[in-house]
Design a protein around this motif. Structure first.
Motif, short mmCIF file in Angstrom:
data_model
loop_
_atom_site.label_atom_id
_atom_site.label_comp_id
_atom_site.label_asym_id
_atom_site.label_seq_id
_atom_site.Cartn_x
_atom_site.Cartn_y
_atom_site.Cartn_z
N PHE A 1 47.57 35.27 62.89
CA PHE A 1 48.01 34.61 61.66
C PHE A 1 48.56 35.63 60.68
O PHE A 1 48.33 36.84 60.81
N MET A 2 49.28 35.11 59.69
CA MET A 2 49.76 35.94 58.58
C MET A 2 49.55 35.16 57.29
O MET A 2 49.36 33.94 57.30
N ILE A 3 49.55 35.87 56.18
CA ILE A 3 49.32 35.23 54.88
C ILE A 3 50.51 34.35 54.50
O ILE A 3 51.67 34.77 54.57
N GLY A 4 50.20 33.10 54.12
CA GLY A 4 51.22 32.20 53.60
C GLY A 4 51.14 32.11 52.10
O GLY A 4 52.06 32.46 51.37
N GLU A 5 49.97 31.66 51.60
CA GLU A 5 49.72 31.60 50.16
C GLU A 5 48.39 32.28 49.89
O GLU A 5 47.50 32.30 50.73
N TRP A 6 48.26 32.83 48.67
CA TRP A 6 47.02 33.51 48.32
C TRP A 6 46.79 33.40 46.83
O TRP A 6 47.45 34.05 46.04
N LYS A 7 45.88 32.54 46.46
CA LYS A 7 45.43 32.41 45.08
C LYS A 7 44.02 32.97 45.04
O LYS A 7 43.08 32.32 45.53
N ARG A 8 43.87 34.12 44.49
CA ARG A 8 42.62 34.87 44.60
C ARG A 8 41.40 34.05 44.19
O ARG A 8 41.43 33.34 43.18
N SER A 9 40.35 34.22 45.00
CA SER A 9 39.05 33.59 44.76
C SER A 9 39.15 32.08 44.63
O SER A 9 38.30 31.45 44.01
#
Length: 597
Positions: A220-228
Motif C-alpha cells: 500500500f501507499m499513503i492516499g490521505e493523511w489527517k494526523r491523529s
C-alpha cells in the motif's frame, strides 16, 4: 434459418439496453474498501524511528522488509518477501546472501524527479546503515549493533559514506551481510518494520521530515493523511507481491490458501483507518458496521458483546464470529530505577518497589477489568514465545500483608495525619503514575489507587496520550507507567532486552541497569533455545523479582470479532495487520450493514 440484418440489429440493441434505454453493459467493479481503526494516534511514518504499535501497523503495509512471515503457517515460518528465494547462509552461520527480486519499485515521489525508481540491494545497505545514525536515536539499533561485522566504526564516527565489511551490495540485486558472531534470531530481525527498505533520495529530499513523507515499496501507499484522525492507504499499483501460504489441517486455513495462493497482493483497493482512542466509540462503530472487524475487545466493553464467555446470541444471528487469540504480549507496570523517589538499588528503595509489586491484585485485575480474557504474567515472557517456561512461578504474588510488613521494616513506618506513609527520612512520600487519558486508563488508575492505598502509599495520576508518555519515558522523566510489549519476533530475547542496561533510553523504560542481569542477558542472547538458555532466563527472572524494576501484570487473551463479509481473516502472532490478505463480500456487507443500522 437466416436472420435479417434488421433482426440481428434488434437483438443487439435488446442485449445492450434495458426497457428505459439505459446501457446494460457491465458496470465497473466496486472498489474493495476496508474500514478499520487504530486504538492510538500514529507518529511519524519513519521505519527507523517509530516504535508504537499504531505506527508500526501502518509501516508494515508501506515498507518492505527482506522477509515476512507465512500468513498461515503455525508454528511460525519465514518466507521471502523482496527476494527470489530464502537467503543462502554459510555453514558457520556468519554470512548471509540475499538475492533481490528485480522489478520492485518505490512509489512515485518528487524526490525521484519524475523517474520510476527501482529498488536495489544498495537501498537495503543504506536502510541498515541509517539505523546507526546518531541523529535518529533509532530504538531498533539494538537489533543490529555489535552484530554486523565491522559496525563499530559506524558507532565511533558515523558517516553514510563509510563502508563496513559486514554490509555490502556486490551487484544490483545481491545483498551480503556478515555477522561478527552467529545470531540465531538474525533472520527474524529482517521481518521488522525497522528493516523496511527506504530510498536515500527521499531521506535527503526531506531532511528531518522523512516521517511525514513515507515512500516505500510495500503493498500500500499513503492516499490521505489527517494526523491523529484518519489515514487512507491505497493499493500500490506496482506491487509485485504474490501470496504463498502453508495451511495446516484447519479447514478455515485451507480455504484461505485456496482463495489466495498465486494471487497478487493486495486484494483491497483502499484501507480507511480512523484513530479511535475511546473504547465505546470503537465498539459502537464495529457493531454498527462502521468497522469490518475488531481485535482485542476492550475489557471495559466486553459485556456489550460477550456473555458467559461466548458471543451474544444476537450477534451470532448477524453472522459475527468470535475467536480467542493468545497474543504474544505482556502487560507490565515499570518503575524508573533512576527516579529519586522510587529508584536506586539500596535496601529501602528495593523494598518500596517490591511492596508495590506485592500490592498488585492480579485476580481482581483479570476477573473484573479483563473479564477473564488474560492470564497472570509470571515473567516477562508470554506463552508460545521461545524460552517461555510454563512451570515457572513468580515468588512475588498478591500479598498486601507482606507488603505492609516490608515497608514497616525498611523505614516507611511513619505516617501523615491522613494515614499515608512517609519516606525513611521523614519526608512526605507521593508516587506519580502516568496513565492514558481514556476510559480504560481511568479504570486502571482506580485499581492502582486501591492497591497502593491498601499499603499506605499515596499516588497521584498524570494523564496524557500514550505517544507523549513514551517520549517522556525515553527521556527518563516518567516515574511509573503501565505499558505493554508485543513481540517484534517470537523469541525470549525480544522481551528480556527490555531490561538490558544499555537499552536505557530506548526500550528499557525502567532504566534498569544491573550488572548481574546484563551479564546473563549477554550470554543468553548468543544461545539458541536450549536448557542452558532456559536456566539463564530463570536466573534473570529471579533478579527481576529481587529488584522489582517491573510488576509483571498479565498476558492477554484477545477477543476478536469479525463481520461475516470479511474474508481471509486470520490473526497473526507477530504481524500487526492482515490487510494485504483481506477481501470483502460487498453485497453481503450492503445487506447486513443495512440491518445493523
Amino acid at each position: 434459418m437466416k436472420f435479417s440484418k434488421t433482426v440481428a440489429a434488434a437483438l443487439l440493441a435488446a442485449s445492450c439496453f434495458g426497457a428505459d434505454g439505459a446501457t446494460a453493459a457491465a458496470a465497473p467493479a466496486r472498489p474493495q474498501v476496508l474500514h478499520t481503526f487504530l486504538s492510538t494516534s500514529e507518529t511519524g511514518l519513519d521505519p527507523a524511528v517509530a516504535s508504537d504499535i499504531a505506527t508500526l501497523s501502518l509501516l508494515e503495509n508501506l515498507f518492505d522488509p527482506l522477509l515476512r512471515y507465512d500468513y498461515l503457517a503455525r508454528p511460525l515460518k519465514l518466507r521471502e518477501n523482496t527476494l527470489t528465494a530464502m537467503p543462502e547462509v554459510s555453514s558457520d552461520g556468519l554470512s548471509y546472501t540475499f538475492r533481490i527480486r528485480p522489478g520492485i519499485y518505490f512509489t512515485p515521489d518528487s524526490a525521484f524527479k519524475g523517474k520510476k525508481r527501482e529498488m536495489t540491494a544498495a537501498d537495503y545497505v543504506y536502510t541498515f546503515t541509517r539505523l546507526y545514525d546518531p541523529a535518529l536515536k533509532s530504538p531498533w539499533l539494538f537489533l543490529f549493533e555489535g552484530k554486523i561485522a565491522g559496525d563499530s566504526v559506524l558507532k565511533k564516527n558515523f558517516s553514510y559514506s563509510t563502508a563496513i565489511p559486514g554490509l555490502s551490495a556486490p551487484d544490483r540485486y545481491t545483498l551480503r551481510i556478515r555477522l561478527s558472531a552467529p545470531d540465531n534470531n538474525f533472520l527474524l530481525y529482517l521481518t521488522t518494520p525497522a528493516s523496511g527498505v527506504v530510498a536515500r533520495e527521499v531521506v535527503e529530499a526531506y531532511p528531518g521530515q522523512v516521517g511525514n513523507h513515507p515512500v516505500g515499496t510495500g503493498p500500500f501507499m499513503i492516499g490521505e493523511w489527517k494526523r491523529s484522525d484518519r489515514i487512507v492507504l491505497l493499493a500500490n499499483p506496482d506491487s509485485t507481491a504474490v501470496f504463498k501460504g502453508t495451511p495446516g489441517d484447519s479447514p478455515a486455513d485451507q480455504a484461505i490458501a485456496a482463495a489466495l495462493n498465486g494471487k497478487r497482493l493486495p486484494l483491497l483497493d483502499r484501507v480507511e483507518v480512523k484513530i479511535a482512542e475511546e473504547f465505546q466509540g470503537r465498539m459502537l462503530g464495529f457493531l454498527s458496521g462502521e468497522y469490518d472487524y475488531i481485535e482485542q475487545v476492550p475489557e471495559s466493553m466486553t459485556d456489550m458483546v460477550i456473555q458467559n464467555g461466548q458471543l451474544k446470541e444476537s450477534l451470532v444471528q448477524r453472522g459475527m464470529e468470535l475467536t480467542r487469540f493468545p497474543v504474544l504480549q505482556t502487560y507490565y507496570m515499570w518503575m524508573n530505577t533512576e527516579n529519586p523517589v522510587i529508584g536506586g538499588y539500596s535496601k529501602e528503595k528495593v523494598a518500596l518497589r517490591r511492596a508495590i509489586s506485592l500490592s498488585y491484585n492480579s485476580p481482581e485485575d483479570i476477573a473484573l477489568l479483563k473479564k477473564g480474557f488474560a492470564i497472570r504474567a509470571e515473567s516477562p515472557l508470554p506463552p508460545n514465545v521461545l524460552g517461555h517456561d510454563p512451570g515457572y512461578r513468580s515468588p512475588v504474588g498478591y500479598n498486601p500483608v507482606l507488603a505492609n510488613a516490608l515497608l514497616d521494616r525498611f523505614g516507611y513506618r511513619k505516617r501523615d495525619p491522613d494515614g499515608f506513609r512517609r519516606s525513611p527520612d521523614g519526608q512526605p512520600l507521593t508516587l506519580t503514575m502516568h496513565s492514558e487519558a481514556t476510559v480504560g486508563g481511568r479504570l486502571r488508575d482506580e485499581l492502582w489507587r486501591k492497591n497502593l492505598t491498601a499499603i499506605g502509599l499515596r499516588v497521584v495520576f498524570r494523564s496524557d496520550k500514550k505517544t507523549e508518555i513514551i517520549k517522556a519515558s525515553r527521556l527518563g522523566t516518567v516515574q511509573m507507567f503501565e505499558s505493554n510489549w508485543i513481540a517484534d519476533f517470537p523469541d525470549g530475547d525480544n522481551f528480556y532486552q527490555l531490561l538490558y542496561g544499555p537499552n536505557s533510553g530506548r526500550a528499557n523504560y525502567s532504566r534498569f541497569n544491573l550488572p548481574a542481569y546484563n551479564e546473563r542477558y549477554e550470554k543468553a542472547r548468543k544461545l539458541p533455545d536450549s536448557p542452558e538458555r532456559q536456566q539463564l532466563y530463570r536466573e534473570m527472572n529471579q533478579l527481576i523479582h529481587a529488584y522489582n524494576p517491573w510488576v509483571p501484570l498479565t498476558h492477554p487473551i484477545s477477543a476478536d470479532i469479525r463481520h461475516p463479509w470479511l474474508k481471509n481473516y486470520k490473526r497473526h502472532p507477530v504481524e500487526f495487520t492482515p490487510w494485504r490478505y483481506l477481501q470483502l463480500d460487498l453485497a453481503q456487507r450492503d445487506r447486513l450493514g443495512r440491518i445493523a443500522r
